[in-house]
Design a protein around this motif. Structure first.
Motif, PDB file in Angstrom:
ATOM      1  N   LEU A 134       0.812  -1.212   0.000  1.00 35.89           N
ATOM      2  CA  LEU A 134       0.000   0.000   0.000  1.00 35.89           C
ATOM      3  C   LEU A 134       0.853   1.272   0.000  1.00 35.89           C
ATOM      4  O   LEU A 134       0.405   2.307  -0.500  1.00 35.89           O
ATOM      5  N   GLY A 135       2.044   1.194   0.548  1.00 37.26           N
ATOM      6  CA  GLY A 135       2.871   2.394   0.566  1.00 37.26           C
ATOM      7  C   GLY A 135       4.238   2.147   1.177  1.00 37.26           C
ATOM      8  O   GLY A 135       4.474   1.133   1.840  1.00 37.26           O
ATOM      9  N   MET A 136       5.153   3.101   0.952  1.00 37.60           N
ATOM     10  CA  MET A 136       6.520   2.964   1.460  1.00 37.60           C
ATOM     11  C   MET A 136       7.195   4.324   1.543  1.00 37.60           C
ATOM     12  O   MET A 136       6.848   5.266   0.832  1.00 37.60           O
ATOM     13  N   SER A 137       8.146   4.408   2.441  1.00 42.68           N
ATOM     14  CA  SER A 137       9.037   5.559   2.511  1.00 42.68           C
ATOM     15  C   SER A 137      10.251   5.266   1.626  1.00 42.68           C
ATOM     16  O   SER A 137      10.352   4.192   1.024  1.00 42.68           O
TER      17      SER A 137
ATOM     18  N   ILE B   9       4.867 -10.052  -4.292  1.00 43.17           N
ATOM     19  CA  ILE B   9       4.608  -8.708  -3.787  1.00 43.17           C
ATOM     20  C   ILE B   9       3.809  -7.967  -4.855  1.00 43.17           C
ATOM     21  O   ILE B   9       4.263  -7.812  -5.988  1.00 43.17           O
ATOM     22  N   ILE B  10       2.607  -7.525  -4.516  1.00 36.35           N
ATOM     23  CA  ILE B  10       1.729  -6.875  -5.486  1.00 36.35           C
ATOM     24  C   ILE B  10       1.775  -5.366  -5.297  1.00 36.35           C
ATOM     25  O   ILE B  10       1.370  -4.846  -4.258  1.00 36.35           O
ATOM     26  N   SER B  11       2.285  -4.694  -6.297  1.00 31.58           N
ATOM     27  CA  SER B  11       2.288  -3.229  -6.255  1.00 31.58           C
ATOM     28  C   SER B  11       1.304  -2.652  -7.273  1.00 31.58           C
ATOM     29  O   SER B  11       0.896  -1.501  -7.162  1.00 31.58           O
ATOM     30  N   LYS B  12       0.932  -3.482  -8.255  1.00 28.07           N
ATOM     31  CA  LYS B  12      -0.041  -3.071  -9.267  1.00 28.07           C
ATOM     32  C   LYS B  12      -1.061  -4.186  -9.424  1.00 28.07           C
ATOM     33  O   LYS B  12      -0.739  -5.291  -9.863  1.00 28.07           O
ATOM     34  N   LEU B  13      -2.299  -3.901  -9.040  1.00 35.53           N
ATOM     35  CA  LEU B  13      -3.326  -4.938  -8.999  1.00 35.53           C
ATOM     36  C   LEU B  13      -3.573  -5.567 -10.361  1.00 35.53           C
ATOM     37  O   LEU B  13      -3.750  -6.782 -10.480  1.00 35.53           O
ATOM     38  N   SER B  14      -3.571  -4.771 -11.419  1.00 40.12           N
ATOM     39  CA  SER B  14      -3.870  -5.287 -12.757  1.00 40.12           C
ATOM     40  C   SER B  14      -2.812  -6.271 -13.250  1.00 40.12           C
ATOM     41  O   SER B  14      -3.063  -7.039 -14.173  1.00 40.12           O
ATOM     42  N   ALA B  15      -1.649  -6.282 -12.622  1.00 39.22           N
ATOM     43  CA  ALA B  15      -0.574  -7.172 -13.046  1.00 39.22           C
ATOM     44  C   ALA B  15      -0.624  -8.526 -12.335  1.00 39.22           C
ATOM     45  O   ALA B  15       0.137  -9.430 -12.674  1.00 39.22           O
ATOM     46  N   TYR B  16      -1.539  -8.660 -11.362  1.00 40.04           N
ATOM     47  CA  TYR B  16      -1.626  -9.905 -10.596  1.00 40.04           C
ATOM     48  C   TYR B  16      -2.846 -10.698 -11.051  1.00 40.04           C
ATOM     49  O   TYR B  16      -3.958 -10.173 -11.085  1.00 40.04           O
ATOM     50  N   GLN B  17      -2.642 -11.957 -11.381  1.00 37.18           N
ATOM     51  CA  GLN B  17      -3.720 -12.774 -11.940  1.00 37.18           C
ATOM     52  C   GLN B  17      -4.298 -13.786 -10.956  1.00 37.18           C
ATOM     53  O   GLN B  17      -5.246 -14.493 -11.283  1.00 37.18           O
ATOM     54  N   GLY B  18      -3.757 -13.859  -9.759  1.00 28.58           N
ATOM     55  CA  GLY B  18      -4.220 -14.863  -8.800  1.00 28.58           C
ATOM     56  C   GLY B  18      -5.642 -14.614  -8.325  1.00 28.58           C
ATOM     57  O   GLY B  18      -6.034 -13.474  -8.057  1.00 28.58           O
TER      58      GLY B  18
ATOM     59  N   TYR C 251      -7.639  -0.106  -8.487  1.00 28.28           N
ATOM     60  CA  TYR C 251      -6.882  -0.433  -9.690  1.00 28.28           C
ATOM     61  C   TYR C 251      -5.930   0.685 -10.113  1.00 28.28           C
ATOM     62  O   TYR C 251      -4.841   0.428 -10.630  1.00 28.28           O
ATOM     63  N   GLU C 252      -6.324   1.909  -9.892  1.00 27.04           N
ATOM     64  CA  GLU C 252      -5.543   3.032 -10.403  1.00 27.04           C
ATOM     65  C   GLU C 252      -4.549   3.613  -9.401  1.00 27.04           C
ATOM     66  O   GLU C 252      -3.603   4.287  -9.797  1.00 27.04           O
ATOM     67  N   GLN C 253      -4.764   3.378  -8.110  1.00 30.45           N
ATOM     68  CA  GLN C 253      -3.893   3.960  -7.098  1.00 30.45           C
ATOM     69  C   GLN C 253      -2.597   3.164  -6.974  1.00 30.45           C
ATOM     70  O   GLN C 253      -2.595   2.006  -6.597  1.00 30.45           O
TER      71      GLN C 253
END
Length: 405
Positions: free
Chosen positions: A336-339, A357-366, A396-398
């Motif tokens: 969700l976020g990082m410094s 590690i999922i940083s972009k939801l659209s890239a994960y197919q599980g 999806y966009e954040q």
């Protein structure tokens, strides 16, 4: 880089949380503080005051380095499953310790209690079943069963909410076999369930929410109890979305769901059991608000929290089979976020973790993340009509929130 984990909801992030983060860093001597945070729906069966992205930003601006999401299947569960999911994620992301707030304030009693219950496991489980059969709620049955075992060594008071969660964290570390130490910080001044302000600067999240939703409530009223960064995020969100989320926003949706679903279908929903399908259907015909509905279905056997979690699962149409998949451990890390320090840590650690590690939801197919997606969509429907669409696409966009030092 040494990492310490914390398990949070930040509903919203307040001064007591800021103290916890500060003391966690000092007590653990860690370089990185990683927070596992519940998503749009919380452990007490409530919609979060505002979305996970804004709450993650509150944490990052107050000193947390990485925020990852606790999946719905763990976040909306009783304490043992909630803790298992959180500790699983912290272990996968490389935390060497966890630090939690507790009423006990010392860590040794938690391990003494764990050892005592392991020695008396069969008797403990039998006493729990006996108390439940007498009509006690599950938490009351646990506490009563424990006391009836007559523990003589130094133990932790398992009637206190933070002690209960802390014990489950310690137990999860033991059950999962992680090489992770446990630390605790004394929770003082404001209790977890405190309804009113009792200090000039420290207040429970419960009392802060109550003040916000009171007829005369305003952000100004809570300004002494939250960091200025939290105040700014709350004010910006309120300006853009015109309201904070709470159960009454979802009552029309829940009532509709209850009245068009058969009792047979309701029985397939997680935590709808022992005839509750008939009770909730009848109450939905009579209730005029969520508060009224809850009052009508409340019994001695079921806590308010337990019933709210059931309502959350009905609202999100979450079935027994869905919740019982992958409950042994978390199967992905949703960032969700990082410094800046958090970014450097992740760059070094990402090749060591065995789950994605999922940083972009659209890239994960599980398919294992489908519950989180559905929960976020339902959460959006509780917003005002003119802003629902922006909340629907936010997941999806954040991108992960990035806070540069």
């Amino acid at each position: 880089m040494k990492a310490v984990g914390i398990v949070v909801e930040y509903n919203p992030f307040h001064n007591g949380h800021a103290y916890h983060v500060e003391q966690t860093r000092k007590k653990s001597n860690a370089d990185i503080v990683i927070a596992v945070m519940s998503g749009q729906f919380l452990q007490r069966g409530e919609p979060a005051l505002l979305p996970k992205w804004q709450r993650a930003e509150m944490a990052l601006l107050a000193g947390v380095d990485i925020v990852i999401e606790l999946p719905y299947r763990f976040a909306t569960q009783k304490a043992d499953t909630f803790a298992l999911g959180a500790i699983s994620l912290l272990g996968h992301i490389g935390c060497s310790s966890i630090c939690f707030g507790s009423e006990a304030g010392a860590i040794d009693p938690f391990f003494s209690t764990l050892h005592f219950l392991e020695q008396n496991k069969k008797a403990y489980e039998e006493k729990i079943k006996s108390f439940i059969s007498q009509g006690l709620s599950y938490p009351s049955a646990l506490s009563s069963a424990f006391l009836e075992l007559n523990p003589t060594e130094e133990i932790v008071d398992l009637s206190k909410p933070n002690n209960i969660l802390g014990f489950q964290y310690v137990k999860a570390i033991n059950d999962l076999g992680f090489n992770m130490s446990a630390l605790t910080i004394q929770r003082t001044i404001a209790g977890y369930h405190d309804q009113h302000f009792t200090s000039e600067s420290i207040a429970s999240a419960t009392s802060i929410r109550k003040a916000l939703f009171s007829p005369s409530g305003s952000l100004k009223e809570i300004s002494h109890y939250v960091p200025s960064t939290t105040m700014t995020i709350l004010a910006d969100y309120n300006k853009s979305f015109k309201q904070f989320q709470h159960w009454e926003n979802y009552w029309p949706l829940l009532q509709f769901k209850l009245l068009h679903t058969t009792t047979a279908e309701l029985r397939n929903i997680y935590e709808v059991e022992e005839g509750l399908e008939y009770r909730v259907t009848e109450a939905a015909l009579q209730a005029t608000s969520f508060q009224d509905f809850m009052t009508k279905i409340k019994t001695k056997r079921y806590t308010w929290t337990r019933l709210q979690r059931m309502c959350t699962h009905i609202l999100t149409n979450t079935t027994v089979s869905e919740m019982r998949q992958n409950m042994a451990h978390a199967s992905y890390l949703r960032l969700l976020g990082m410094s800046e320090n958090g970014r450097m840590y992740l760059n070094k650690w990402k090749s060591h973790t065995s789950i994605p590690i999922i940083s972009k939801l659209s890239a994960y197919q599980g398919e294992d993340i489908n519950l989180d997606i559905r929960a976020s969509r339902i959460y959006a429907l509780g917003a005002r009509k003119e802003v629902i669409q922006s909340l629907l696409i936010m997941d999806y966009e954040q991108p992960p929130i990035y806070v540069k030092a």
